[in-house]
Design a protein around this motif. Structure first.
Motif, PDB file in Angstrom:
ATOM      1  N   PRO A  19       0.814  -1.220   0.000  1.00 30.34           N
ATOM      2  CA  PRO A  19       0.000   0.000   0.000  1.00 30.34           C
ATOM      3  C   PRO A  19       0.849   1.271   0.000  1.00 30.34           C
ATOM      4  O   PRO A  19       0.494   2.265  -0.647  1.00 30.34           O
ATOM      5  CB  PRO A  19      -0.805  -0.120   1.298  1.00 30.34           C
ATOM      6  N   MET A  20       1.980   1.249   0.713  1.00 29.50           N
ATOM      7  CA  MET A  20       2.823   2.440   0.738  1.00 29.50           C
ATOM      8  C   MET A  20       3.502   2.676  -0.612  1.00 29.50           C
ATOM      9  O   MET A  20       3.661   3.808  -1.059  1.00 29.50           O
ATOM     10  CB  MET A  20       3.858   2.310   1.856  1.00 29.50           C
ATOM     11  N   GLU A  21       3.887   1.581  -1.286  1.00 28.37           N
ATOM     12  CA  GLU A  21       4.483   1.717  -2.608  1.00 28.37           C
ATOM     13  C   GLU A  21       3.448   2.180  -3.636  1.00 28.37           C
ATOM     14  O   GLU A  21       3.770   2.898  -4.577  1.00 28.37           O
ATOM     15  CB  GLU A  21       5.088   0.377  -3.036  1.00 28.37           C
ATOM     16  N   MET A  22       2.198   1.773  -3.440  1.00 24.76           N
ATOM     17  CA  MET A  22       1.130   2.154  -4.361  1.00 24.76           C
ATOM     18  C   MET A  22       0.660   3.584  -4.129  1.00 24.76           C
ATOM     19  O   MET A  22       0.056   4.190  -5.009  1.00 24.76           O
ATOM     20  CB  MET A  22      -0.068   1.213  -4.185  1.00 24.76           C
ATOM     21  N   MET A  23       0.932   4.126  -2.943  1.00 22.27           N
ATOM     22  CA  MET A  23       0.369   5.419  -2.563  1.00 22.27           C
ATOM     23  C   MET A  23       0.755   6.531  -3.539  1.00 22.27           C
ATOM     24  O   MET A  23      -0.066   7.367  -3.917  1.00 22.27           O
ATOM     25  CB  MET A  23       0.802   5.782  -1.139  1.00 22.27           C
ATOM     26  N   GLY A  24       2.027   6.519  -3.962  1.00 21.46           N
ATOM     27  CA  GLY A  24       2.465   7.551  -4.905  1.00 21.46           C
ATOM     28  C   GLY A  24       1.760   7.432  -6.240  1.00 21.46           C
ATOM     29  O   GLY A  24       1.287   8.415  -6.812  1.00 21.46           O
ATOM     30  N   TRP A  25       1.667   6.219  -6.766  1.00 18.99           N
ATOM     31  CA  TRP A  25       1.015   5.995  -8.054  1.00 18.99           C
ATOM     32  C   TRP A  25      -0.472   6.315  -7.984  1.00 18.99           C
ATOM     33  O   TRP A  25      -1.037   6.943  -8.895  1.00 18.99           O
ATOM     34  CB  TRP A  25       1.242   4.544  -8.464  1.00 18.99           C
ATOM     35  N   LEU A  26      -1.118   5.889  -6.882  1.00 23.86           N
ATOM     36  CA  LEU A  26      -2.545   6.163  -6.730  1.00 23.86           C
ATOM     37  C   LEU A  26      -2.806   7.663  -6.605  1.00 23.86           C
ATOM     38  O   LEU A  26      -3.769   8.187  -7.178  1.00 23.86           O
ATOM     39  CB  LEU A  26      -3.087   5.433  -5.496  1.00 23.86           C
ATOM     40  N   THR A  27      -1.953   8.349  -5.856  1.00 28.12           N
ATOM     41  CA  THR A  27      -2.091   9.804  -5.723  1.00 28.12           C
ATOM     42  C   THR A  27      -1.979  10.477  -7.086  1.00 28.12           C
ATOM     43  O   THR A  27      -2.724  11.406  -7.410  1.00 28.12           O
ATOM     44  CB  THR A  27      -1.008  10.365  -4.788  1.00 28.12           C
ATOM     45  N   ASN A  28      -1.061   9.973  -7.896  1.00 23.69           N
ATOM     46  CA  ASN A  28      -0.858  10.494  -9.239  1.00 23.69           C
ATOM     47  C   ASN A  28      -2.134  10.366 -10.071  1.00 23.69           C
ATOM     48  O   ASN A  28      -2.604  11.332 -10.687  1.00 23.69           O
ATOM     49  CB  ASN A  28       0.295   9.725  -9.893  1.00 23.69           C
ATOM     50  N   ASP A  29      -2.727   9.173 -10.101  1.00 24.05           N
ATOM     51  CA  ASP A  29      -3.918   8.937 -10.923  1.00 24.05           C
ATOM     52  C   ASP A  29      -5.153   9.650 -10.387  1.00 24.05           C
ATOM     53  O   ASP A  29      -5.974  10.154 -11.159  1.00 24.05           O
ATOM     54  CB  ASP A  29      -4.190   7.435 -11.010  1.00 24.05           C
ATOM     55  N   VAL A  30      -5.279   9.687  -9.064  1.00 30.42           N
ATOM     56  CA  VAL A  30      -6.426  10.389  -8.473  1.00 30.42           C
ATOM     57  C   VAL A  30      -6.340  11.886  -8.764  1.00 30.42           C
ATOM     58  O   VAL A  30      -7.344  12.529  -9.088  1.00 30.42           O
ATOM     59  CB  VAL A  30      -6.498  10.124  -6.953  1.00 30.42           C
ATOM     60  N   SER A  31      -5.149  12.460  -8.676  1.00 32.84           N
ATOM     61  CA  SER A  31      -4.965  13.882  -8.979  1.00 32.84           C
ATOM     62  C   SER A  31      -5.335  14.181 -10.427  1.00 32.84           C
ATOM     63  O   SER A  31      -5.975  15.198 -10.725  1.00 32.84           O
ATOM     64  CB  SER A  31      -3.517  14.298  -8.722  1.00 32.84           C
ATOM     65  N   SER A  32      -4.934  13.286 -11.317  1.00 30.64           N
ATOM     66  CA  SER A  32      -5.270  13.448 -12.731  1.00 30.64           C
ATOM     67  C   SER A  32      -6.778  13.413 -12.944  1.00 30.64           C
ATOM     68  O   SER A  32      -7.342  14.212 -13.698  1.00 30.64           O
ATOM     69  CB  SER A  32      -4.596  12.343 -13.546  1.00 30.64           C
ATOM     70  N   ALA A  33      -7.464  12.492 -12.268  1.00 27.54           N
ATOM     71  CA  ALA A  33      -8.918  12.377 -12.405  1.00 27.54           C
ATOM     72  C   ALA A  33      -9.627  13.601 -11.834  1.00 27.54           C
ATOM     73  O   ALA A  33     -10.614  14.082 -12.401  1.00 27.54           O
ATOM     74  CB  ALA A  33      -9.409  11.113 -11.699  1.00 27.54           C
ATOM     75  N   VAL A  34      -9.125  14.121 -10.723  1.00 26.96           N
ATOM     76  CA  VAL A  34      -9.730  15.321 -10.116  1.00 26.96           C
ATOM     77  C   VAL A  34      -9.606  16.513 -11.067  1.00 26.96           C
ATOM     78  O   VAL A  34     -10.560  17.286 -11.250  1.00 26.96           O
ATOM     79  CB  VAL A  34      -9.052  15.635  -8.762  1.00 26.96           C
ATOM     80  N   ALA A  35      -8.441  16.666 -11.686  1.00 23.39           N
ATOM     81  CA  ALA A  35      -8.243  17.764 -12.641  1.00 23.39           C
ATOM     82  C   ALA A  35      -9.199  17.620 -13.826  1.00 23.39           C
ATOM     83  O   ALA A  35      -9.790  18.610 -14.285  1.00 23.39           O
ATOM     84  CB  ALA A  35      -6.802  17.785 -13.129  1.00 23.39           C
ATOM     85  N   SER A  36      -9.380  16.402 -14.314  1.00 22.45           N
ATOM     86  CA  SER A  36     -10.302  16.164 -15.429  1.00 22.45           C
ATOM     87  C   SER A  36     -11.740  16.441 -15.024  1.00 22.45           C
ATOM     88  O   SER A  36     -12.523  16.996 -15.799  1.00 22.45           O
ATOM     89  CB  SER A  36     -10.165  14.717 -15.920  1.00 22.45           C
ATOM     90  N   TYR A  37     -12.091  16.062 -13.812  1.00 19.12           N
ATOM     91  CA  TYR A  37     -13.451  16.296 -13.319  1.00 19.12           C
ATOM     92  C   TYR A  37     -13.763  17.792 -13.259  1.00 19.12           C
ATOM     93  O   TYR A  37     -14.864  18.227 -13.593  1.00 19.12           O
ATOM     94  CB  TYR A  37     -13.603  15.655 -11.940  1.00 19.12           C
TER      95      TYR A  37
END
Length: 569
Positions: free
Chosen positions: A285-303
């Motif tokens: 989960p800690m290794e995924m946190m950076g990647w997930l933050t990246n994708d969630v930020s991208s989705a928020v900007a698109s929204y």
């Protein structure tokens, strides 16, 4: 705009099943360390070999169950995200289609394409695989910490503190990425617009030998897009290794500290093995946190970009209680109509009437307001002053569907879809128009000859915007499309400019036979309007002259000057 939770709420049962499967899979994951603990403490150290078979069977059962629930979880999330993404794209496209013409004048096609495709895809991703992992990380970490605290609450503060630090770093990274993603989304729209315009206008580019200039323009935006993505990568490279380092360091730290607890008699060896195994469950989960933050930020900007489009409202809307005509006869009346657009007055006090079945010709220099009359008749815009009426009813009181479905138009800028010739002609009545009517419309538009000489005839697929056809062929297909609609009002906006005089004459003869159709013909050629029941000549947005062909020639004014310019040679 519909909130995201309304889309999720529509499939709540599916998400409930998916999350239930996820929880079941995670619980099975939590059983592995417990079984390992029992193997060490009871079998290896305790000597109870009779338990080994049951424990090994337990590991197999957990593995099989983990696969089944994991499959159900991922497949369900994928299906639900696909449905939501598809519905979001449909709703967004419907909203864009409902907006008024002035919105499209100020908005690039490439930007709208980026919103409908790329931005919806990012939200789609967030509602599916990425969203699933975010939920899984939260539930997984919660259960892992619970199991750790039950084993040794003192040692459990080490992974807890580590996760808190990683969470704080993820928040900082998300804030830095948020602005970058907004800029990436904007530049993606610009880049798409530049590419779309150049590909659509490739003939013009080549005709003016502008390839080098257009390539440089594209490269400038491409470089900007590259720089923004590098900025994104710099943020990720700066913070992402921290998550990986902590993920690798945590099991080592727990092993060392746990070993001290074991030597002091505060913890069994099996419990330490289980604890280390749980700590390894914290690393991904800690290794995924950076990647997930990246994708969630991208989705928020698109929204945010999509919400901006939903913030636009159509200026042209149906009346709350529209008048419904039983049958549109086609009488047209402009009463003291003035029209301004962006503080520029285009039409000034225009008045005329066209009885049903009659023909009106409109002439005038470029920019005199000819096409604006058609825009007002279609109610693409509303008149600033005065009223536009169809069958004595103000078009603002008619429903847009009834008004526009009863007006067939051949536009000056011919647009044909990348589809078969048959489907292009059927556009007005795609579902109910028989093939015989398609052929008849093509014959009336003098298009049947060249169509039936093609190998595939009406099944011939023409390129985007009619690429592969001559200007005259495109105009004739466009005329056939309007005729096939069988509307009581037919508008031709300079629709025969690319035709030879003989073909134009044949089409004019055909138009004269449409006695039940009201015709509005905008043209620069005298030949296109000379047989009209009335001709109006526009100058600077006003009616400068009006009358029949003979009456206007007798006045020896603007119409006469145009006639002499075209025929005196």
């Amino acid at each position: 705009m519909k909130k995201l939770y309304t889309y999720v709420g529509r499939y709540w049962y599916g998400y409930l099943f998916a999350i239930g499967s996820m929880v079941a899979a995670i619980i099975l994951d939590m059983l592995y360390p417990k079984i390992t603990q029992s193997i060490v403490d009871d079998v290896i150290l305790g000597g109870r070999l009779e338990l080994l078979t049951k424990l090994l069977i337990g590991i197999v059962i957990c593995g099989i169950g983990r696969c089944i629930f994991g499959y159900c979880k991922e497949f369900t999330f994928d299906v639900l995200a696909s449905k939501i993404g598809s519905q979001m794209r449909k709703d967004l496209f419907d909203h864009i289609q409902s907006l008024s013409m002035n919105y499209f004048q100020d908005t690039n096609t490439g930007e709208l394409m980026a919103r409908v495709k790329d931005d919806v895809d990012k939200i789609w991703n967030a509602m599916g695989y990425v969203g699933m992992l975010v939920i899984e990380v939260v539930i997984h970490v919660t259960m892992v910490l619970y199991c750790m605290f039950t084993l040794n609450w003192k040692l459990a503060f080490v992974p807890l503190g580590t996760m808190i630090v990683c969470g704080a770093v993820a928040v900082i990274m998300e804030r830095k990425l948020d602005k970058i993603y907004e800029e990436i989304s904007e530049e993606n729209a610009v880049l798409t617009t530049v590419a779309e315009e150049n590909l659509a206008g490739v003939r013009t580019v080549k005709a003016f030998a502008r390839e080098k200039h257009e390539i440089e323009k594209f490269l400038s935006h491409n470089n900007r897009y590259y720089e923004l993505n590098i900025s994104q990568s710099k943020v990720l490279v700066k913070y992402y290794p921290l998550f990986q380092f902590v993920g690798k360091l945590l099991p080592v730290c727990t092993t060392i500290l746990g070993g001290i607890f074991v030597m002091n008699g505060n913890m069994t060896l099996g419990a330490l093995v289980a604890f280390v195994e749980y700590s390894r469950n914290c690393t991904w989960p800690m290794e995924m946190m950076g990647w997930l933050t990246n994708d969630v930020s991208s989705a928020v900007a698109s929204y945010k970009k999509i919400r901006k489009i939903y913030g636009e409202e159509a200026e042209i809307k149906d009346n709350e209680q529209p008048v419904c005509l039983e049958q549109v006869q086609g009488a047209i009346c402009f009463e003291n109509v003035s029209f301004s657009l962006e503080d520029k007055e285009i039409l000034k006090d225009i008045s005329f009437s066209v009885p049903a079945g009659k023909t009106l010709g409109i002439m005038g220099a470029t920019g005199s307001g000819k096409s604006s009359i058609i825009n007002l008749l279609h109610r693409f815009y509303d008149a600033t002053k005065g009223s536009v009426k169809v069958d004595d009813v103000d078009v603002r009181n008619l429903s847009l569907k009834q008004l526009r479905s009863n007006v067939a138009v051949v536009l000056q800028d011919v647009f044909l879809f990348s589809d078969t010739i048959e489907e292009n002609i059927k556009m007005g009545q795609r579902k109910k128009l028989p093939m015989e009517e398609v052929r008849l419309a093509a014959e009336h538009a003098k298009a049947r000859g060249f169509i039936e000489k093609m190998d595939e005839q009406y099944e011939t697929v023409i390129g985007e915007r009619g690429v592969g056809l001559s200007g005259g062929q495109k105009q004739r297909i466009s005329i056939a499309r309007a005729l096939a609609k069988h509307s009581p009002i037919l508008v031709l906006d300079d629709s025969t400019s690319a035709l030879d005089m003989e073909t134009e004459h044949e089409i004019q003869k055909m138009l004269n036979t449409l006695e039940d159709t009201t015709k509005v013909i905008i043209a620069h050629r005298i030949s296109a309007v000379r047989h009209a029941d009335e001709i109006i000549y526009l100058e600077d947005g006003k009616i400068a002259e009006r009358g029949t062909h003979e009456e206007l020639l007798a006045k020896k004014g603007l119409y006469y000057q145009t006639y002499m310019a075209q025929y005196s040679a």
